[in-house]
Write an enzyme that holds these catalytic residues in place. Structure first.
Site, PDB file in Angstrom:
ATOM      1  N   ASP A 195     -27.941 -11.395 -42.573  1.00  0.00           N
ATOM      2  CA  ASP A 195     -28.315 -10.164 -43.001  1.00  0.00           C
ATOM      3  C   ASP A 195     -29.810  -9.828 -42.649  1.00  0.00           C
ATOM      4  OD1 ASP A 195     -29.123  -7.682 -43.896  1.00  0.00           O
ATOM      5  OD2 ASP A 195     -28.032  -7.593 -45.697  1.00  0.00           O
ATOM      6  N   VAL A 196     -29.973  -9.332 -41.387  1.00  0.00           N
ATOM      7  CA  VAL A 196     -31.477  -9.177 -40.838  1.00  0.00           C
ATOM      8  C   VAL A 196     -32.313  -8.440 -41.755  1.00  0.00           C
ATOM      9  CG1 VAL A 196     -30.728  -9.749 -38.501  1.00  0.00           C
ATOM     10  CG2 VAL A 196     -30.825  -7.430 -39.151  1.00  0.00           C
ATOM     11  N   TYR A 208     -32.288   8.033 -39.052  1.00  0.00           N
ATOM     12  CA  TYR A 208     -32.150   7.361 -37.907  1.00  0.00           C
ATOM     13  C   TYR A 208     -33.157   7.391 -36.799  1.00  0.00           C
ATOM     14  CZ  TYR A 208     -29.519   5.556 -33.759  1.00  0.00           C
ATOM     15  OH  TYR A 208     -28.912   4.628 -32.643  1.00  0.00           O
ATOM     16  N   LYS A 222     -35.947   4.943 -35.174  1.00  0.00           N
ATOM     17  CA  LYS A 222     -35.837   4.363 -33.540  1.00  0.00           C
ATOM     18  C   LYS A 222     -37.194   5.150 -32.988  1.00  0.00           C
ATOM     19  CE  LYS A 222     -31.824   2.674 -33.364  1.00  0.00           C
ATOM     20  NZ  LYS A 222     -31.579   0.990 -33.042  1.00  0.00           N
ATOM     21  N   PRO A 238     -30.568   3.088 -25.518  1.00  0.00           N
ATOM     22  CA  PRO A 238     -29.020   3.540 -24.971  1.00  0.00           C
ATOM     23  C   PRO A 238     -28.872   5.067 -25.397  1.00  0.00           C
ATOM     24  CG  PRO A 238     -29.031   1.494 -26.149  1.00  0.00           C
ATOM     25  CD  PRO A 238     -30.446   2.070 -26.634  1.00  0.00           C
ATOM     26  N   GLY A 239     -27.926   5.748 -24.677  1.00  0.00           N
ATOM     27  CA  GLY A 239     -27.465   7.143 -24.910  1.00  0.00           C
ATOM     28  C   GLY A 239     -26.108   6.953 -25.534  1.00  0.00           C
ATOM     29  N   ASN A 270     -31.022  -6.431 -31.599  1.00  0.00           N
ATOM     30  CA  ASN A 270     -30.047  -5.326 -31.264  1.00  0.00           C
ATOM     31  C   ASN A 270     -29.316  -4.800 -32.459  1.00  0.00           C
ATOM     32  OD1 ASN A 270     -27.934  -3.997 -29.037  1.00  0.00           O
ATOM     33  ND2 ASN A 270     -26.695  -4.788 -30.398  1.00  0.00           N
TER      34      ASN A 270
END
Length: 269
Positions: free
Chosen positions: A72-73, A164, A168, A194-195, A99
């Site tokens: 778990d990062v 979110y 980002k 990314p979309g 990622n």
């Protein structure tokens, strides 16, 4: 999974290089891990889902040097253990791909502090933790590269996802800061945005946004958005992977501190 075109263009380019990919057990992360493995890299895929072992085994069966670690990062001790695994395997690291990411969709009044903090922990704080652990290994590399997942929402926040969007936007700022700090060591740091991508996450997005934005049936809202993309299609995991192959390659050696869109023209800057 569609074979990334970039792995053919960069065939053998990453031979002898070692990469760690978080969130690599499925979706975009697995596509990235596959692309680097096909281009010759040794890859450690990290994911909190124990099924990451199956993903790694499938790639090994295909003839690639791929290992895995369950972690778990968001947990510092588990991040440290994952990088200790890198040292155990190879004693070195050349490429870090952060990622791992999550999204939840909620009206402001329904958004709990716990949910807000969880999204930031996975999407932003975990990037910091992994970059910090990777830095000593990357300083010793002649090809040190960090690639961090941002999003189209790192460009423009959208309704019902303030946590979110904040996470980002944060990745882009973090990446720019580290690009300046680590440049004297020859380490390049970029983020990718990314979309719409064909993943389970976007099935969730279509359902949850659709229920809040109108009387949409499953698949209708996402198709409406896809129709507004200049290239008229969603991305495949391979599309994202191809960008990262270039950024990590010698061909991208003069690119650092950038946030690069991979969205078919959804956002232009």
């Amino acid at each position: 999974m569609t074979k990334p075109i970039g792995s053919e263009i960069f065939a053998g380019h990453f031979k002898g290089r070692r990469a760690l990919v978080t969130g690599g057990g499925s979706g975009i992360g697995l596509g990235i891990a596959q692309a680097f493995a096909e281009a010759g890299a040794s890859v450690l895929i990290v994911d909190r889902d124990p099924k990451v072992a199956d993903s790694a085994e499938n790639l090994r069966q295909a003839g690639f040097e791929v290992e895995h670690a369950v972690a778990d990062v968001t947990k510092e001790d588990e991040v440290k253990a994952a990088f200790a695994r890198v040292v155990e395997l190879w004693g070195a690291l050349d490429i870090l791909v952060n990622n791992a990411g999550i999204i939840t969709i909620a009206n402001l009044e329904e958004l709990s502090l716990e949910e807000f903090n969880r999204v930031l922990a996975v999407n932003t704080t975990a990037v910091f933790l992994c970059c910090r652990e990777a830095a000593p290994l990357l300083r010793a590399s002649e090809n040190g590269v960090i690639l961090n997942a941002s999003s189209g929402q790192g460009r423009q926040g959208f309704i019902f996802t303030p946590h979110y969007a904040a996470s980002k936007f944060g990745v882009i700022g973090l990446s720019q800061s580290l690009a300046k700090e680590l440049a004297p060591s020859g380490i390049r740091v970029n983020s990718y945005c990314p979309g719409i991508v064909k993943t389970e996450m976007w099935e969730y997005n279509d359902r949850e946004w659709g229920s809040r934005l109108g009387n949409y049936k499953p698949g209708e809202l996402i198709q409406e958005w896809i129709n507004g993309i200049p290239l008229k299609r969603p991305a495949e995991a391979a599309d994202v992977a191809n960008l990262l192959l270039f950024l990590a390659s010698d061909a991208g050696s003069y690119i650092t501190g950038q946030a690069i869109n991979i969205d078919g023209g959804m956002f232009m800057n």
